[in-house]
Design a protein around this motif. Structure first.
Motif, PDB file in Angstrom:
ATOM      1  N   ARG A 125       3.527   6.278  -5.282  1.00 38.03           N
ATOM      2  CA  ARG A 125       2.749   7.464  -5.644  1.00 38.03           C
ATOM      3  C   ARG A 125       1.704   7.827  -4.597  1.00 38.03           C
ATOM      4  O   ARG A 125       1.175   8.932  -4.630  1.00 38.03           O
ATOM      5  CB  ARG A 125       2.065   7.227  -6.998  1.00 38.03           C
ATOM      6  CG  ARG A 125       3.040   7.101  -8.156  1.00 38.03           C
ATOM      7  CD  ARG A 125       2.328   7.012  -9.501  1.00 38.03           C
ATOM      8  NE  ARG A 125       1.543   5.787  -9.630  1.00 38.03           N
ATOM      9  CZ  ARG A 125       0.220   5.765  -9.745  1.00 38.03           C
ATOM     10  NH1 ARG A 125      -0.468   6.893  -9.755  1.00 38.03           N
ATOM     11  NH2 ARG A 125      -0.413   4.614  -9.876  1.00 38.03           N
ATOM     12  N   SER A 126       1.401   6.920  -3.683  1.00 40.25           N
ATOM     13  CA  SER A 126       0.391   7.239  -2.673  1.00 40.25           C
ATOM     14  C   SER A 126       0.931   8.292  -1.709  1.00 40.25           C
ATOM     15  O   SER A 126       2.108   8.288  -1.344  1.00 40.25           O
ATOM     16  CB  SER A 126      -0.010   5.981  -1.896  1.00 40.25           C
ATOM     17  OG  SER A 126       1.050   5.519  -1.088  1.00 40.25           O
ATOM     18  N   LYS A 127       0.043   9.182  -1.325  1.00 44.83           N
ATOM     19  CA  LYS A 127       0.452  10.290  -0.460  1.00 44.83           C
ATOM     20  C   LYS A 127       0.949   9.789   0.887  1.00 44.83           C
ATOM     21  O   LYS A 127       1.922  10.309   1.433  1.00 44.83           O
ATOM     22  CB  LYS A 127      -0.734  11.247  -0.273  1.00 44.83           C
ATOM     23  CG  LYS A 127      -0.380  12.505   0.497  1.00 44.83           C
ATOM     24  CD  LYS A 127      -1.566  13.462   0.561  1.00 44.83           C
ATOM     25  CE  LYS A 127      -1.182  14.720   1.335  1.00 44.83           C
ATOM     26  NZ  LYS A 127      -2.325  15.666   1.427  1.00 44.83           N
ATOM     27  N   ARG A 128       0.287   8.770   1.412  1.00 46.45           N
ATOM     28  CA  ARG A 128       0.664   8.246   2.725  1.00 46.45           C
ATOM     29  C   ARG A 128       2.108   7.750   2.733  1.00 46.45           C
ATOM     30  O   ARG A 128       2.890   8.090   3.630  1.00 46.45           O
ATOM     31  CB  ARG A 128      -0.284   7.117   3.109  1.00 46.45           C
ATOM     32  CG  ARG A 128       0.107   6.391   4.389  1.00 46.45           C
ATOM     33  CD  ARG A 128      -0.899   5.315   4.727  1.00 46.45           C
ATOM     34  NE  ARG A 128      -0.474   4.533   5.875  1.00 46.45           N
ATOM     35  CZ  ARG A 128      -1.192   3.539   6.415  1.00 46.45           C
ATOM     36  NH1 ARG A 128      -2.381   3.232   5.903  1.00 46.45           N
ATOM     37  NH2 ARG A 128      -0.739   2.866   7.462  1.00 46.45           N
ATOM     38  N   ARG A 152       4.584   8.338   0.479  1.00 46.40           N
ATOM     39  CA  ARG A 152       5.578   9.356   0.120  1.00 46.40           C
ATOM     40  C   ARG A 152       5.841  10.313   1.283  1.00 46.40           C
ATOM     41  O   ARG A 152       6.991  10.661   1.550  1.00 46.40           O
ATOM     42  CB  ARG A 152       5.122  10.126  -1.118  1.00 46.40           C
ATOM     43  CG  ARG A 152       5.209   9.307  -2.409  1.00 46.40           C
ATOM     44  CD  ARG A 152       5.007  10.180  -3.632  1.00 46.40           C
ATOM     45  NE  ARG A 152       6.060  11.191  -3.736  1.00 46.40           N
ATOM     46  CZ  ARG A 152       7.260  10.972  -4.251  1.00 46.40           C
ATOM     47  NH1 ARG A 152       7.587   9.762  -4.702  1.00 46.40           N
ATOM     48  NH2 ARG A 152       8.146  11.945  -4.325  1.00 46.40           N
ATOM     49  N   GLU A 153       4.780  10.742   1.960  1.00 41.46           N
ATOM     50  CA  GLU A 153       4.969  11.649   3.096  1.00 41.46           C
ATOM     51  C   GLU A 153       5.711  10.961   4.230  1.00 41.46           C
ATOM     52  O   GLU A 153       6.580  11.558   4.875  1.00 41.46           O
ATOM     53  CB  GLU A 153       3.611  12.162   3.583  1.00 41.46           C
ATOM     54  CG  GLU A 153       2.926  13.120   2.632  1.00 41.46           C
ATOM     55  CD  GLU A 153       3.762  14.364   2.365  1.00 41.46           C
ATOM     56  OE1 GLU A 153       4.355  14.897   3.322  1.00 41.46           O
ATOM     57  OE2 GLU A 153       3.841  14.794   1.194  1.00 41.46           O
ATOM     58  N   ASP A 172       1.804   0.225  -2.108  1.00 41.22           N
ATOM     59  CA  ASP A 172       1.456   1.512  -2.700  1.00 41.22           C
ATOM     60  C   ASP A 172       0.151   1.409  -3.481  1.00 41.22           C
ATOM     61  O   ASP A 172      -0.716   2.300  -3.407  1.00 41.22           O
ATOM     62  CB  ASP A 172       2.595   1.973  -3.608  1.00 41.22           C
ATOM     63  CG  ASP A 172       2.349   3.340  -4.206  1.00 41.22           C
ATOM     64  OD1 ASP A 172       2.081   4.277  -3.427  1.00 41.22           O
ATOM     65  OD2 ASP A 172       2.411   3.466  -5.439  1.00 41.22           O
ATOM     66  N   GLU A 193      -6.906   5.587  -0.769  1.00 47.14           N
ATOM     67  CA  GLU A 193      -6.995   7.047  -0.867  1.00 47.14           C
ATOM     68  C   GLU A 193      -8.055   7.469  -1.879  1.00 47.14           C
ATOM     69  O   GLU A 193      -8.775   8.461  -1.677  1.00 47.14           O
ATOM     70  CB  GLU A 193      -5.628   7.628  -1.246  1.00 47.14           C
ATOM     71  CG  GLU A 193      -4.595   7.521  -0.137  1.00 47.14           C
ATOM     72  CD  GLU A 193      -3.185   7.880  -0.608  1.00 47.14           C
ATOM     73  OE1 GLU A 193      -3.045   8.345  -1.767  1.00 47.14           O
ATOM     74  OE2 GLU A 193      -2.237   7.712   0.181  1.00 47.14           O
TER      75      GLU A 193
END
Length: 444
Positions: A307-310, A312-313, A415, A422
């Motif tokens: 779920r962390s943006k880092r 997933r991106e 994560d 984050e």
């Protein structure tokens, strides 16, 4: 523990990475690789793994249509040792600071000087000629030794200054040609003597001696599950410390794998049982998917469970390159390098892939790799289908999914850590923001 391991592996990797012999072998085989892949495409068309394929095209082009497609394969695989000798000689001459082109030519001629010019006939007897066995996979190890020895002799003579020097004004090509005359001549003389010496032994030739004493034992050792697993453990340990493990291990292991692949291809073309489970295609297509660590499984796990943006991106950016075996964004961006949290699955998933694939092929659930050179960039499932049929495609898919669940608990731990980082970053940013609602004229 990590610092001790690093202190052992980093100097070892540095020495291997700078070893001129291993560099020459690694770079020399690259000369033949694109040609072998092109030749394999023709063989793949002639033997596409679909029932009735050959009969369908025979209706239009006759029963002999396959023989035309076999010619490009013969023109590459049947002379692969020649390509290897020229490539290794060229690369090693560069390492030894002598003329690369004349060095490669000297290596090839020296190799041919000790080759027995005798072709055995099926009905008995023999005729004079260049045997395809020795210019194919059987002659690779002799070629490697000849390339190193001939270039060493060439460089030694050159260093002594025993060269013919031409006056100024002579074209550079002519100058280089005469400068190579004595070094190449001395190299040929040495191999001329070697040929005579071996002719007086029970082996009759250096080719038979090296094949019996060196190549056969090495191939038997390389064609074992423990050898493959150990090689891949070291490969991934090197990657963990930021060293390209594929380049380090391949310089030692790939000549064996390519020879085993050539044996498989020869048996496949002859309609005989394929002899080797482990070969170049086994390594490229079943050990890892998406680059080192079988990172395609990791990328999918990142998108499914994180779920962390880092993460997933990074997973989104890396997925398409990962389908074609390119995973540097993950290795250095996640990162995998020097990340103890991901080391266990990074080494475990390829090991599981190797062991399960070996077992499936050894008990007959999946056909053995035919030796057709499938590019390592070929996407998963498609590469398995082209190499071993639908069974290989299913096996790849099963291993890919299994790898996802092996990576899952470890990437979820990362994560969780990144989510916390984050959240802290967001909180710190909120504290730094200035709001007009917080301002009051009463404070003035």
């Amino acid at each position: 523990m990590l610092s001790k391991l690093e202190s052992v592996l980093m100097p070892l990797a540095e020495k291997i990475g700078k070893n001129k012999y291993l560099i020459a072998v690694r770079d020399g085989f690259l000369l033949s690789m694109p040609l072998l892949i092109v030749g394999s495409f023709f063989l793949l068309i002639a033997n596409f793994p679909i029932p009735g394929w050959s009969d369908f095209w025979a209706r239009f082009f006759g029963e002999d249509w396959v023989s035309y497609f076999a010619k490009p394969t013969d023109a590459t695989f049947s002379i692969m040792a020649i390509l290897a000798v020229v490539g290794i000689g060229y690369s090693f001459a560069e390492q030894m600071n002598v003329d690369k082109l004349f060095g490669a030519a000297s290596a090839m001629v020296s190799w041919f000087l000790i080759m027995p010019y005798e072709v055995l006939l099926e009905g008995g007897g023999s005729v004079k000629g260049i045997p395809l066995d020795w210019v194919g996979s059987k002659g690779i190890f002799v070629g490697i030794i000849c390339a190193f020895l001939s270039i060493h002799i060439y460089a030694w003579v050159n260093k002594k200054g025993w060269v013919i020097k031409m006056p100024e004004g002579v074209p550079p090509t002519v100058v280089k040609s005469f400068a190579a005359l004595i070094p190449a001549g001395v190299s040929m003389l040495v191999f001329f003597v070697i040929n005579i010496v071996f002719a007086m032994t029970p082996f009759h030739s250096a080719f038979d001696f090296i094949f019996t004493i060196l190549q056969v034992p090495l191939l038997k050792l390389g064609n074992t599950l423990p050898a493959m697993v150990i090689a891949y453990i070291f490969l991934h340990l090197f990657w963990f410390f930021g060293v390209n493990g594929g380049s380090v291990v391949a310089a030692v292991f790939n000549p064996i794998l390519q020879t085993l692949s050539a044996e498989n291809l020869a048996a496949y073309q002859a309609g005989a049982p394929i002899p080797n489970i482990i070969c170049q295609q086994f390594q490229d297509l079943f050990a890892t998917f998406g680059g080192c660590g079988s990172a395609l499984s990791l990328m999918i796990a990142m998108l499914l469970f994180c779920r962390s943006k880092r993460i997933r991106e990074l997973g989104k950016l890396s997925l398409v390159p990962g389908l074609f075996g390119i995973n540097e964004p993950i290795v250095f961006g996640l990162p995998i390098v020097l990340n103890p949290m991901i080391l266990i699955p990074f080494m475990l998933v390829p090991t599981i892939n190797i062991v399960i694939s070996y077992i499936c092929m050894s008990i007959g659930l999946v056909p053995l790799c035919s030796g057709v050179a499938i590019p390592w960039t070929m996407p998963v499932v498609l590469s398995g289908f082209l190499s071993t049929g639908w069974q290989g495609a299913v096996l790849q898919l099963v291993l890919l999914v299994l790898g996802i669940f092996v990576y899952m608990p470890f990437i979820k731990m990362m994560d969780k850590q990144y989510l916390a980082d984050e959240a802290k970053a967001t909180a710190a940013q909120d504290d730094d923001d200035i709001s007009l609602d917080d301002l009051s004229f009463d404070d003035l």
